[in-house]
Design a protein around this motif. Structure first.
Motif, PDB file in Angstrom:
ATOM      1  N   LYS A   1       4.141  -0.049  45.839  1.00 47.76           N
ATOM      2  CA  LYS A   1       3.004  -0.162  47.373  1.00 47.76           C
ATOM      3  C   LYS A   1       2.746   0.751  48.096  1.00 47.76           C
ATOM      4  CE  LYS A   1       6.334  -3.005  48.456  1.00 47.76           C
ATOM      5  NZ  LYS A   1       7.168  -4.059  49.188  1.00 47.76           N
ATOM      6  N   GLY A   2       1.834   0.569  48.925  1.00 48.18           N
ATOM      7  CA  GLY A   2       1.610   1.515  49.747  1.00 48.18           C
ATOM      8  C   GLY A   2       0.367   2.554  49.430  1.00 48.18           C
ATOM      9  N   SER A   3       0.088   2.788  47.823  1.00 47.14           N
ATOM     10  CA  SER A   3      -0.688   4.062  47.717  1.00 47.14           C
ATOM     11  C   SER A   3      -2.054   3.621  47.181  1.00 47.14           C
ATOM     12  CB  SER A   3      -0.378   3.622  45.661  1.00 47.14           C
ATOM     13  OG  SER A   3      -0.494   2.101  44.927  1.00 47.14           O
ATOM     14  N   GLY A   4      -2.721   2.644  47.555  1.00 48.85           N
ATOM     15  CA  GLY A   4      -3.858   2.003  47.486  1.00 48.85           C
ATOM     16  C   GLY A   4      -4.239   0.949  46.896  1.00 48.85           C
ATOM     17  N   LEU A   5      -3.630   1.128  45.696  1.00 46.81           N
ATOM     18  CA  LEU A   5      -3.834   0.874  44.213  1.00 46.81           C
ATOM     19  C   LEU A   5      -3.337  -0.563  44.366  1.00 46.81           C
ATOM     20  CD1 LEU A   5      -4.881   0.531  41.076  1.00 46.81           C
ATOM     21  CD2 LEU A   5      -2.517   1.450  40.800  1.00 46.81           C
ATOM     22  N   ARG A   6      -4.192  -1.884  44.029  1.00 47.21           N
ATOM     23  CA  ARG A   6      -3.846  -2.757  43.932  1.00 47.21           C
ATOM     24  C   ARG A   6      -3.450  -3.333  42.865  1.00 47.21           C
ATOM     25  NH1 ARG A   6      -6.553  -6.018  48.287  1.00 47.21           N
ATOM     26  NH2 ARG A   6      -7.420  -3.955  50.248  1.00 47.21           N
ATOM     27  N   VAL A   7      -2.252  -3.872  42.435  1.00 49.82           N
ATOM     28  CA  VAL A   7      -1.627  -4.382  41.183  1.00 49.82           C
ATOM     29  C   VAL A   7      -1.702  -5.936  41.445  1.00 49.82           C
ATOM     30  CG1 VAL A   7       0.598  -4.312  39.589  1.00 49.82           C
ATOM     31  CG2 VAL A   7      -0.665  -2.206  40.823  1.00 49.82           C
ATOM     32  N   LEU A   8      -1.893  -6.478  40.837  1.00 47.57           N
ATOM     33  CA  LEU A   8      -2.283  -8.170  40.472  1.00 47.57           C
ATOM     34  C   LEU A   8      -1.703  -8.453  38.775  1.00 47.57           C
ATOM     35  CD1 LEU A   8      -3.161 -11.021  41.306  1.00 47.57           C
ATOM     36  CD2 LEU A   8      -4.648 -10.027  40.757  1.00 47.57           C
TER      37      LEU A   8
ATOM     38  N   GLY B   1      -6.607   8.053  43.119  1.00 51.53           N
ATOM     39  CA  GLY B   1      -7.686   7.745  43.520  1.00 51.53           C
ATOM     40  C   GLY B   1      -7.232   6.484  44.916  1.00 51.53           C
ATOM     41  N   GLY B   2      -6.147   5.594  44.759  1.00 51.48           N
ATOM     42  CA  GLY B   2      -6.091   5.299  45.280  1.00 51.48           C
ATOM     43  C   GLY B   2      -7.006   4.028  45.824  1.00 51.48           C
ATOM     44  N   LYS B   3      -7.906   3.138  45.328  1.00 54.20           N
ATOM     45  CA  LYS B   3      -9.081   2.719  45.199  1.00 54.20           C
ATOM     46  C   LYS B   3      -9.353   1.197  44.552  1.00 54.20           C
ATOM     47  CE  LYS B   3     -12.200   6.400  44.121  1.00 54.20           C
ATOM     48  NZ  LYS B   3     -13.679   7.448  44.254  1.00 54.20           N
ATOM     49  N   GLY B   4      -9.044   1.279  43.995  1.00 55.61           N
ATOM     50  CA  GLY B   4      -9.359   0.603  42.325  1.00 55.61           C
ATOM     51  C   GLY B   4      -7.842  -0.609  42.450  1.00 55.61           C
ATOM     52  N   ALA B   5      -7.601  -1.324  41.295  1.00 56.76           N
ATOM     53  CA  ALA B   5      -6.823  -2.047  41.014  1.00 56.76           C
ATOM     54  C   ALA B   5      -6.526  -1.699  39.422  1.00 56.76           C
ATOM     55  CB  ALA B   5      -6.898  -2.897  41.375  1.00 56.76           C
ATOM     56  N   LEU B   6      -4.776  -2.336  39.200  1.00 51.35           N
ATOM     57  CA  LEU B   6      -4.617  -2.764  37.950  1.00 51.35           C
ATOM     58  C   LEU B   6      -4.301  -4.079  37.576  1.00 51.35           C
ATOM     59  CD1 LEU B   6      -3.226  -2.158  35.302  1.00 51.35           C
ATOM     60  CD2 LEU B   6      -1.081  -1.988  36.920  1.00 51.35           C
ATOM     61  N   ILE B   7      -4.866  -4.356  36.956  1.00 57.18           N
ATOM     62  CA  ILE B   7      -5.071  -6.600  36.586  1.00 57.18           C
ATOM     63  C   ILE B   7      -4.631  -6.539  35.306  1.00 57.18           C
ATOM     64  CG2 ILE B   7      -6.223  -8.564  36.572  1.00 57.18           C
ATOM     65  CD1 ILE B   7      -8.512  -7.095  38.145  1.00 57.18           C
ATOM     66  N   ASN B   8      -3.358  -7.009  35.017  1.00 59.01           N
ATOM     67  CA  ASN B   8      -2.573  -7.564  33.233  1.00 59.01           C
ATOM     68  C   ASN B   8      -2.641  -8.847  33.894  1.00 59.01           C
ATOM     69  OD1 ASN B   8      -1.963  -4.873  33.037  1.00 59.01           O
ATOM     70  ND2 ASN B   8      -0.322  -4.494  34.130  1.00 59.01           N
ATOM     71  N   VAL B   9      -3.301  -9.367  32.711  1.00 55.60           N
ATOM     72  CA  VAL B   9      -4.071 -10.955  32.233  1.00 55.60           C
ATOM     73  C   VAL B   9      -2.567 -11.294  31.633  1.00 55.60           C
ATOM     74  CG1 VAL B   9      -5.587 -12.644  31.134  1.00 55.60           C
ATOM     75  CG2 VAL B   9      -6.139 -10.314  32.087  1.00 55.60           C
ATOM     76  N   ALA B  10      -1.773 -12.343  32.872  1.00 51.91           N
ATOM     77  CA  ALA B  10      -0.300 -12.490  31.816  1.00 51.91           C
ATOM     78  C   ALA B  10      -0.962 -14.083  31.933  1.00 51.91           C
ATOM     79  CB  ALA B  10       0.645 -12.394  32.845  1.00 51.91           C
TER      80      ALA B  10
ATOM     81  N   ALA C   1     -14.164   0.975  35.885  1.00 49.07           N
ATOM     82  CA  ALA C   1     -13.733  -0.029  35.610  1.00 49.07           C
ATOM     83  C   ALA C   1     -13.455  -0.600  33.663  1.00 49.07           C
ATOM     84  CB  ALA C   1     -13.316  -1.774  36.295  1.00 49.07           C
ATOM     85  N   LEU C   2     -12.010  -0.098  33.704  1.00 53.58           N
ATOM     86  CA  LEU C   2     -11.969  -0.077  31.891  1.00 53.58           C
ATOM     87  C   LEU C   2     -11.322  -1.482  31.340  1.00 53.58           C
ATOM     88  CD1 LEU C   2      -9.810   2.371  29.884  1.00 53.58           C
ATOM     89  CD2 LEU C   2      -9.583  -0.031  29.463  1.00 53.58           C
TER      90      LEU C   2
ATOM     91  N   GLY D   1     -15.061  13.669  30.439  1.00 53.83           N
ATOM     92  CA  GLY D   1     -14.855  13.387  32.439  1.00 53.83           C
ATOM     93  C   GLY D   1     -15.240  12.148  33.173  1.00 53.83           C
ATOM     94  N   ILE D   2     -14.590  11.134  32.023  1.00 55.04           N
ATOM     95  CA  ILE D   2     -14.288   9.744  32.853  1.00 55.04           C
ATOM     96  C   ILE D   2     -13.320   9.293  33.527  1.00 55.04           C
ATOM     97  CG2 ILE D   2     -15.043   7.430  32.634  1.00 55.04           C
ATOM     98  CD1 ILE D   2     -17.337   7.773  30.383  1.00 55.04           C
ATOM     99  N   ARG D   3     -13.386   9.678  34.649  1.00 56.62           N
ATOM    100  CA  ARG D   3     -12.170   9.129  35.285  1.00 56.62           C
ATOM    101  C   ARG D   3     -12.174   7.562  35.725  1.00 56.62           C
ATOM    102  NH1 ARG D   3      -8.475  12.369  38.916  1.00 56.62           N
ATOM    103  NH2 ARG D   3      -7.544  10.833  40.672  1.00 56.62           N
ATOM    104  N   ILE D   4     -10.713   6.923  36.016  1.00 57.86           N
ATOM    105  CA  ILE D   4     -10.925   5.508  35.858  1.00 57.86           C
ATOM    106  C   ILE D   4      -9.680   5.076  36.733  1.00 57.86           C
ATOM    107  CG2 ILE D   4      -9.592   2.932  34.614  1.00 57.86           C
ATOM    108  CD1 ILE D   4     -12.118   3.971  33.209  1.00 57.86           C
ATOM    109  N   ASP D   5     -10.864   4.051  37.952  1.00 59.10           N
ATOM    110  CA  ASP D   5     -10.327   3.355  39.266  1.00 59.10           C
ATOM    111  C   ASP D   5      -9.327   2.396  38.945  1.00 59.10           C
ATOM    112  OD1 ASP D   5     -11.192   5.583  41.357  1.00 59.10           O
ATOM    113  OD2 ASP D   5     -13.544   5.031  39.846  1.00 59.10           O
ATOM    114  N   THR D   6     -10.256   1.337  37.856  1.00 61.15           N
ATOM    115  CA  THR D   6      -9.846   0.197  38.120  1.00 61.15           C
ATOM    116  C   THR D   6      -8.865  -0.165  36.206  1.00 61.15           C
ATOM    117  OG1 THR D   6     -10.294  -0.916  39.461  1.00 61.15           O
ATOM    118  CG2 THR D   6     -10.081  -2.436  37.812  1.00 61.15           C
ATOM    119  N   LEU D   7      -8.416  -0.413  36.244  1.00 56.96           N
ATOM    120  CA  LEU D   7      -7.862  -1.037  34.734  1.00 56.96           C
ATOM    121  C   LEU D   7      -7.338  -2.087  34.144  1.00 56.96           C
ATOM    122  CD1 LEU D   7      -6.552  -0.613  31.799  1.00 56.96           C
ATOM    123  CD2 LEU D   7      -4.937   0.566  33.263  1.00 56.96           C
ATOM    124  N   ILE D   8      -8.110  -3.753  33.132  1.00 51.73           N
ATOM    125  CA  ILE D   8      -8.068  -4.570  33.470  1.00 51.73           C
ATOM    126  C   ILE D   8      -7.584  -4.707  31.802  1.00 51.73           C
ATOM    127  CG2 ILE D   8      -9.254  -7.383  33.626  1.00 51.73           C
ATOM    128  CD1 ILE D   8     -11.282  -6.114  35.436  1.00 51.73           C
TER     129      ILE D   8
END
Length: 262
Positions: free
Chosen positions: A176-183, A134-143, A10-11, A83-90
């Motif tokens: 939608k349907g990618s497995g990535l949770r976007v919030l 990857g389809g196993k992480g999340a994208l969280i944007n702080v609004a 997670a970044l 060589g670092i791959r990101i699954d979740t971005l906050i």
């Protein structure tokens, strides 16, 4: 269902304090490896040592001013070379300014727009392909709850957060349907350094939440079978945000203006 993040990375931007450091603690507790990005290298290293010791995860720190155009792409290039791959971005980095626009420093509000909007979009765009694959992480944007109505006295900040909310909800539909949770996470007044930077507590209407309470809201949303595109933290804030959307525009504008400018 409690999501675990073992084996993922997670970044977190703006990770040196407040919501960013709380996000780091919670994701480390769920066994995610971390990349922490902020300007204050000393604070990042102190947090990284604490998280490595407490949770046994890998923590990489990058001191970077994300308000500088191209900084998000530089972070991506740096991590790719390692060589670092990101699954979740906050995308948590951001700040606010307060006062009539005519009195604000043009350079400061340009930086505010760059960090709150342009950097968030750039960083999302450069990391999105690998997160989708990857389809196993999340994208969280702080609004913010500031996103739900115009905010006289904090016109630029409110507009940047309205952008973040709209942008994130659109991305949630696109992916939608990618497995990535976007919030899009929409906190109200929170006990962080935000108000120190703002220079006033006057805009802190409603019950002040702790950073821990806000992150609880985010994680509960991620843990749901179907993660919502956006969530407001705190029942009182949810009521106010709902009212702002249902009242006539001029009425919500007047209420917000009195709350911020009084």
């Amino acid at each position: 269902m409690t999501m675990t993040y073992a084996g993922t990375t997670a970044l977190i931007t703006g990770a040196s304090s407040g919501l960013g450091s709380e996000f780091a603690e919670r994701f480390a507790a769920r066994q995610a490896n971390l990349v922490l990005v902020a300007r204050r290298a000393d604070r990042l290293e102190e947090l990284a040592r604490k998280l490595r010791d407490a949770h046994g995860v890998s923590v990489t720190t990058l001191s970077k001013d994300l308000s500088v155009p191209g900084a998000g792409a530089e972070v991506h290039g740096d991590l790719t070379e390692r060589g670092i791959r990101i699954d979740t971005l906050i995308n948590n980095a951001g700040f606010g300014t307060r006062g009539p626009l005519v009195e604000e420093d043009p350079a400061v509000i340009a930086s505010e727009i760059s960090l709150n909007v342009a950097s968030l979009v750039e960083t999302t765009r450069v990391f999105l392909p690998e997160m989708l694959s990857g389809g196993k992480g999340a994208l969280i944007n702080v609004a913010s709850t500031a996103a739900f109505q115009p905010l006289p006295g904090m016109a630029v900040y409110g507009a940047t957060k309205a952008f973040v909310l709209s942008f994130t909800e659109a991305l949630a539909h696109e992916t939608k349907g990618s497995g990535l949770r976007v919030l899009a996470l929409c906190p109200g007044a929170t006990r962080t350094e935000f108000f120190d930077v703002l220079g006033s507590q006057a805009a802190a209407f409603g019950r002040m939440q702790s950073a821990s309470e806000v992150i609880d809201t985010a994680l509960q949303a991620l843990d749901r079978r179907a993660t919502p595109a956006s969530v407001v933290s705190g029942w009182g804030n949810r009521i106010l945000a709902g009212m702002a959307q249902r009242l006539p525009r001029q009425v919500s504008l007047a209420i917000a203006g009195r709350a911020v400018q009084d």
